[in-house]
Design an enzyme around this catalytic site. Sequence first.
Site, PDB file in Angstrom:
ATOM      1  N   LYS A 139      -6.677 -10.287  -6.858  1.00 17.03           N
ATOM      2  CA  LYS A 139      -7.838 -10.569  -6.211  1.00 17.03           C
ATOM      3  C   LYS A 139      -8.656  -9.239  -6.373  1.00 17.03           C
ATOM      4  O   LYS A 139      -8.417  -8.292  -7.052  1.00 17.03           O
ATOM      5  CB  LYS A 139      -7.029 -10.098  -4.485  1.00 17.03           C
ATOM      6  CG  LYS A 139      -6.628  -8.382  -3.790  1.00 17.03           C
ATOM      7  CD  LYS A 139      -6.708  -8.310  -2.175  1.00 17.03           C
ATOM      8  CE  LYS A 139      -6.972  -7.200  -1.730  1.00 17.03           C
ATOM      9  NZ  LYS A 139      -6.543  -7.263  -0.503  1.00 17.03           N
ATOM     10  N   LYS A 188       0.488  -1.162   0.120  1.00 19.73           N
ATOM     11  CA  LYS A 188      -0.406  -0.042   0.109  1.00 19.73           C
ATOM     12  C   LYS A 188       0.819   1.224  -0.087  1.00 19.73           C
ATOM     13  O   LYS A 188       0.662   1.898  -0.768  1.00 19.73           O
ATOM     14  CB  LYS A 188      -1.244  -0.159   1.239  1.00 19.73           C
ATOM     15  CG  LYS A 188      -2.076  -1.376   0.580  1.00 19.73           C
ATOM     16  CD  LYS A 188      -3.132  -1.191   1.868  1.00 19.73           C
ATOM     17  CE  LYS A 188      -4.359  -1.778   1.901  1.00 19.73           C
ATOM     18  NZ  LYS A 188      -4.907  -2.097   2.549  1.00 19.73           N
ATOM     19  N   LYS A 201     -12.622  -3.521  -5.038  1.00 17.95           N
ATOM     20  CA  LYS A 201     -13.897  -2.462  -6.065  1.00 17.95           C
ATOM     21  C   LYS A 201     -12.988  -1.349  -6.452  1.00 17.95           C
ATOM     22  O   LYS A 201     -13.702  -0.368  -7.209  1.00 17.95           O
ATOM     23  CB  LYS A 201     -14.794  -2.927  -5.312  1.00 17.95           C
ATOM     24  CG  LYS A 201     -14.474  -1.717  -3.948  1.00 17.95           C
ATOM     25  CD  LYS A 201     -15.808  -1.564  -3.233  1.00 17.95           C
ATOM     26  CE  LYS A 201     -15.073  -0.968  -1.802  1.00 17.95           C
ATOM     27  NZ  LYS A 201     -15.472  -2.283  -0.712  1.00 17.95           N
TER      28      LYS A 201
END
Length: 317
Positions: free
Chosen positions: A197, A115, A200
């Site tokens: 994975k 991240k 959204k």
Amino acid sequence: MTKFQERVFSGVQPTGTLHLGNYLGAIKNFVELQNKYNCVYCVVDQHAITVDQDPKELRSNILEVLASFIAAGVDYKKQIIFQQSSVPAHSQLAWVFNCVSRIGWLNRMTQFKDKAGKNKENVSVGLMVYPNLMAADILAYLATHVPVGDDQKQHLELTRDLAIRFNNTYGDTFIVPKAYQPKTGAKIKSLSDPTKKMDKSSENQKSYILLLDDLNQVKNKIKSAVTDSEAKIYYDVENKPGISNLLTIDAALLKTTIEERVSHYKDMSYQDFKLCVADHIVAALKPIQEKYHALIKDPSLDAILDTGRDQAKMIAH
């Protein structure tokens, strides 16, 4: 200790409409676990603010997650569902764990590395110490089992390390929790790139299925899901990631094994296989959507969170 005395803790971030991966990897398991364990389910809004949030949107998302839980079958009358930030013990214990944890442990967290990327010096401190807060979430409730996806296994290991270190230093205080992983559906992949994975945040809206997607749109997304040119249906994550992902989704929805699904579909064309998978997804989502749309207008959602807060406070305190 009987199973009914054991406790499950799990949390879901309120970052907008949940997707099929959230449902199969987490919420569907919540429903099944509540028949075996005492369960504490948390809408983890403090985790969500490791990145910038609009306060009004965040509040709306919290209620959306709560409504999704209940619509999917989580029984709020028998289990505890609450908002993380309403129980001060989470942030209080997280600070204790900030002092017990070590920088080297947190630097090894692959999710933080992913991240933060090259922007490591400019991300929030919260993103780095996120696993310590997750540990506080779990250990404050003396949870014995924690449902985790593959991407959270490392965080649960840190939770276990913190519990052990604290117990060894200050005395037997925390239960060292175990991971609970379903046989299928632990990690649902992207429909457009099944090596990643389902997420959204992807720019490609065909890569994920939201729980509230129009059902015709759901069918079209499955029809356009990436597969391969071999035209044979079998499970092989490395060589047939698209087909393997659809088999995983189907097996998780039907509560059966991937092997059974392979046997069922082995003589089908890809087109017919996809139609069957799409029908099963629609059959699962339709009643959830109907219940959700009725619940989200119900002003009693706030009262459910208030009741859950009071119950959670009694345990955590």
